[in-house]
Motif scaffolding. Sequence first.
Motif, PDB file in Angstrom:
ATOM      1  N   LEU A  72       7.607  19.983 -17.489  1.00 46.44           N
ATOM      2  CA  LEU A  72       6.682  20.240 -18.595  1.00 46.44           C
ATOM      3  C   LEU A  72       7.320  21.140 -19.649  1.00 46.44           C
ATOM      4  CD1 LEU A  72       3.863  19.682 -19.630  1.00 46.44           C
ATOM      5  CD2 LEU A  72       3.034  21.642 -18.332  1.00 46.44           C
ATOM      6  N   GLY A  73       8.082  22.125 -19.170  1.00 45.75           N
ATOM      7  CA  GLY A  73       8.773  23.011 -20.101  1.00 45.75           C
ATOM      8  C   GLY A  73       9.747  22.242 -20.974  1.00 45.75           C
ATOM      9  N   LYS A  74      10.453  21.315 -20.356  1.00 45.51           N
ATOM     10  CA  LYS A  74      11.405  20.501 -21.127  1.00 45.51           C
ATOM     11  C   LYS A  74      10.656  19.614 -22.114  1.00 45.51           C
ATOM     12  CE  LYS A  74      15.058  20.506 -17.721  1.00 45.51           C
ATOM     13  NZ  LYS A  74      15.491  19.871 -16.478  1.00 45.51           N
ATOM     14  N   ALA A  75       9.514  19.072 -21.647  1.00 39.02           N
ATOM     15  CA  ALA A  75       8.705  18.238 -22.543  1.00 39.02           C
ATOM     16  C   ALA A  75       8.257  19.049 -23.749  1.00 39.02           C
ATOM     17  CB  ALA A  75       7.492  17.702 -21.793  1.00 39.02           C
ATOM     18  N   LEU A 110       8.216   8.708 -28.039  1.00 42.49           N
ATOM     19  CA  LEU A 110       8.903   7.462 -27.686  1.00 42.49           C
ATOM     20  C   LEU A 110       9.564   7.573 -26.311  1.00 42.49           C
ATOM     21  CD1 LEU A 110      10.514   6.477 -31.089  1.00 42.49           C
ATOM     22  CD2 LEU A 110       8.619   5.366 -29.898  1.00 42.49           C
ATOM     23  N   MET A 111       9.945   8.803 -25.943  1.00 44.41           N
ATOM     24  CA  MET A 111      10.565   9.001 -24.635  1.00 44.41           C
ATOM     25  C   MET A 111       9.515   9.040 -23.521  1.00 44.41           C
ATOM     26  SD  MET A 111      13.762   9.158 -24.984  1.00 44.41           S
ATOM     27  CE  MET A 111      13.867   8.128 -26.430  1.00 44.41           C
ATOM     28  N   GLY A 112       8.264   8.790 -23.881  1.00 43.58           N
ATOM     29  CA  GLY A 112       7.228   8.723 -22.861  1.00 43.58           C
ATOM     30  C   GLY A 112       6.552  10.050 -22.577  1.00 43.58           C
ATOM     31  N   ILE A 113       6.753  11.045 -23.443  1.00 41.06           N
ATOM     32  CA  ILE A 113       6.078  12.330 -23.233  1.00 41.06           C
ATOM     33  C   ILE A 113       4.661  12.236 -23.787  1.00 41.06           C
ATOM     34  CG2 ILE A 113       6.053  14.755 -23.946  1.00 41.06           C
ATOM     35  CD1 ILE A 113       9.121  14.636 -23.910  1.00 41.06           C
ATOM     36  N   ASP A 114       3.689  12.699 -22.999  1.00 44.39           N
ATOM     37  CA  ASP A 114       2.304  12.715 -23.447  1.00 44.39           C
ATOM     38  C   ASP A 114       2.124  13.915 -24.384  1.00 44.39           C
ATOM     39  OD1 ASP A 114      -0.372  12.977 -23.846  1.00 44.39           O
ATOM     40  OD2 ASP A 114      -0.936  12.526 -21.776  1.00 44.39           O
ATOM     41  N   ILE A 115       2.067  13.612 -25.687  1.00 45.87           N
ATOM     42  CA  ILE A 115       2.064  14.680 -26.682  1.00 45.87           C
ATOM     43  C   ILE A 115       0.836  15.569 -26.544  1.00 45.87           C
ATOM     44  CG2 ILE A 115       1.998  15.161 -29.157  1.00 45.87           C
ATOM     45  CD1 ILE A 115       4.618  14.106 -28.158  1.00 45.87           C
ATOM     46  N   ASN A 116      -0.331  14.945 -26.404  1.00 46.74           N
ATOM     47  CA  ASN A 116      -1.562  15.735 -26.335  1.00 46.74           C
ATOM     48  C   ASN A 116      -1.533  16.686 -25.153  1.00 46.74           C
ATOM     49  OD1 ASN A 116      -2.797  14.783 -28.594  1.00 46.74           O
ATOM     50  ND2 ASN A 116      -3.742  13.048 -27.545  1.00 46.74           N
TER      51      ASN A 116
END
Lengths: 399, 328, 261
Positions: free
Chosen positions: B201-204, B217-223
Amino acid sequence: MSTSVFTRLHLRDRIRDRDTAVYSILLILALVFPMASIYATDGTALVSQATRAGTFVLLAIGLNVVVGFAGLLDLGYAAFYAIGAYSYALFASTQLASSPAHHAFHLPFWLMLFVALFVAAAAGAVLGFPTLRLRGDYLAIVTLGFGEIVPQLFYNFDQWTGGINAVGGIDQPTLPAWIQGPWSGDGPFQVVRNFNFGGDPVAFYVLICILIAAAIILVNNLYRSRLGRAWMAIREDEVAAAAMGINTVTTKLLAFGIGASFSGFAGAFYGANVSLVSPDSFLFIVSITVLVMVVLGGMGNISGVIIGALVLYYVVYYLIPGLPENVRSLANSIGLSSETTRSLADATQHLNYIIYGGILVAMMLLRPQGLLPSRVREQELKHAAVQEEEAAVEMEHAT
Amino acid sequence: MSLPDFGFYVLCATAIVLLAAQAVIHPGEFVQVFIFGLTQGSIYALVALGYTMVYGIIELINFAHGDVFTLGAYVGSAILGFFAISEGGFTTVNLIALLLVFPAVMLVMGGINVAIERVAYRPLRNAPRLAPLITAIGMSFFLEGVMFLWHGPATVHFPDILPKAATTVAGVFFGFKDVFVVVVAAILVALLAIFINRTKLGKAMRATAQDRDAAQLMGIDINRTIAATFFIGALLAGAGGMIWGLYYNTVYYQLGFRSGLIAFTAAVFGGIGNIPGAALGGLIIGLIAAFSDSYIGSKWTQVVVFGILIGVLVFRPTGLLGMRVPEK
Amino acid sequence: MSEQPAPADNILELTDLTKRFGGLVAVDNVSLNIKRGEVFALIGPNGAGKTTLFNNVTGLFQPTSGRVVFDGRDITGSKPHQVARRGIARTFQNIRLFDYMTCLDNVRVGRHVRMKATVFDSLFKLPRERREEERVTEEAMEFLRFVGIAKHADQYARNLAYGQQRRLEIARALATDPKLLLLDEPAAGFTPQEKVELMKLVKKILGRGITVFLIEHDMKVVMGISERIVVLDHGEKIAEGSPDEVRKDVRVIEAYLGKSA
């Protein structure tokens, strides 16, 4: 050829029509308001309120140049307001007699109005020159810091400014005798009211209306000029604007300075109007309130900003402070016990912050583009939809 | 060396020389002020982290953050009221209460901040940039209003439950409270650093701060990532509020406004968006404020702090540790 | 003037131009001369440093070393707005219009440098300011007609079709009355039909006495309109000459197709 193009400028015309309608309504209201309110309430308290609202309209019109036109975020606008107010207050009262200068100045209001304007503009230029090359948000932070420093300085240099004791007994404007003329005053030929700033709030009301009208015309002129376009170009794309030969630093500095000068001008008027200037009148909350007026009204659009200023002034300085009283009378009329009535009224008093905060959040969620957005902001929000449509049309053409 | 850099170094050098002179002339007083600045700075650091994280990820100056900090103290004071704590001394009950309440307050504030983000900021993510700024100010007023409604305009007492232990070394007073504040803040900052650098999560969060679209685009859930940022920011702010209460034993509803601005200054000072920068900035601003209070006069502190803010932005726009980003 | 006047036939001279970003050399010791009234093309693989070179000429970047001489004057290190004032206009690879301004206003912004109105004039709408505004509006319409999008004058730049946006950007650049026009990939994303029209437009621009310096990937366009070509690879100039000479150059073929080819 060109005629056919200009007949197609219908959207722009509609916007202009809307502006004309808004200005006409405002003009009629401005003319009717003093008579109506004096007749209805048998006093001039409402006219004084309207004058104070007018000061905020002037501030909002000025901040709109900075934020709406040039896209620079100024979070310390009240600092220039303070500078304008103190410029007038110190040189038009007995304050400096008890300062190390040992001499009271009583310079005329009409002169100081413009001196305050230039002093504030100069302060804006001094602050803006090193900071306007920074990115947008950094400018916001610098202005925020400046807005915190300035009232504190007026507070700290109490030898000169009286500090927390404020500057009081500020001179009222006077008009030369020839303007008064035989047609006014108490003489036998009286046609209009005697114009006396000393005891008559209507005089200030008329003055602020004239100042606002002048401000609208001047700012409108700027908006539809070489400089106005340069501001918008910088707001849209600073690199492209520079590549078109626009000196972005001086252009932004002009927006900043012109905005500041409006604030200084309004400050001098405020000082004369309330005759008392204290550092507490220029805190962050004032900067924020004016900024909200601009955003709420619809950034960039002058008529919208005026409406925003009037609406927010009404809410913040009239509706919310008056709520407990209204609640009390409502509770009385539906026959609640005096105990319940009082506690209800007290509760509403404690709700001021919650109500104001809630209104800000709700307003932005419901109309992020403001009440009367300029065409630009409206478009910005519709843009996504339009583009999709266009893409669909293009696809059709392609196949 | 460019002119702004030169100006920056000259300013720093002048300040250090003046302080060094004080340290030599009155070493005892200097160390005392230094300790006070360090404790104050630790609290600013915790609050500054929330500002910098939120700014880093959605470029919003979250004006409500200072009030979240203050609300943390209010909530902490209220929950502590449920325990049979004894003030002025240190008992086992106090210790248990502290161990339970401290994390509880952090979690409550985290939850509140996530709710604020959900209601007031998320719907405006694609709106004109000023809209979320205004709602942030609105939320700030709202939270102040809640505290005003809760306890009125007067200052609120916060239970004094820490040990009174203290020693005096060479005329300098060291309290247990001072150590407590600095150590807790240091632990929290260390945990944050581990979280940001080691966890997924920290990396996200770091990826989203760099480039939101690419992260998506890398599949991270922005919200979810943004909500997590608000959650963690508020954990630290809640802890800051608790520490403030435990240290000063008094809070009032507008505390968050002024200290929020100062913490924000700290975030800018360290380079906004830069997490170690915010921690360092908090400490430095705390020290500056403490030195200014005792050597210049407390009525000048605000001028000094915000003057430094302007100076830093003029001479070193990217802050102490901020990277120089080429302007496109 | 201590500056040496350049030979009258060169409008732009780059001498040993180098731009470094940290350790990366984006433009490496490039020298080239552009003659007045020609179409000069800059080609090269992606990342060869073409746009960086443009940015160095237009003042967006400061060159690490080397000189830029425009129309006989050293403009190395000038600010973008000064460069534009001197007479270099440009378009951008990823179109940079003023999206929420009308096409007419976009072009009138381009006219900014050639206008004289002061703040005072505008504030009080003095007659000379009004006359200038009217004149500039007419001129701006003229530029829109020149590139063929006059009927969209009242629309937001954002709402134009892609090809029209490229044309608007050219009209805006022309409005600054440049002596040298820099076009950064003007045909990118164009249909063959649009490419033909673009080539016609470049010829028309040339007819106005404006020198054209362009970056382009499309070889048909480059070979069709340019008189001379410089090839950049990894920031270095690897070839220069007429379209035919460049086409046959071994190093150019290698740069585009890789050494194995």
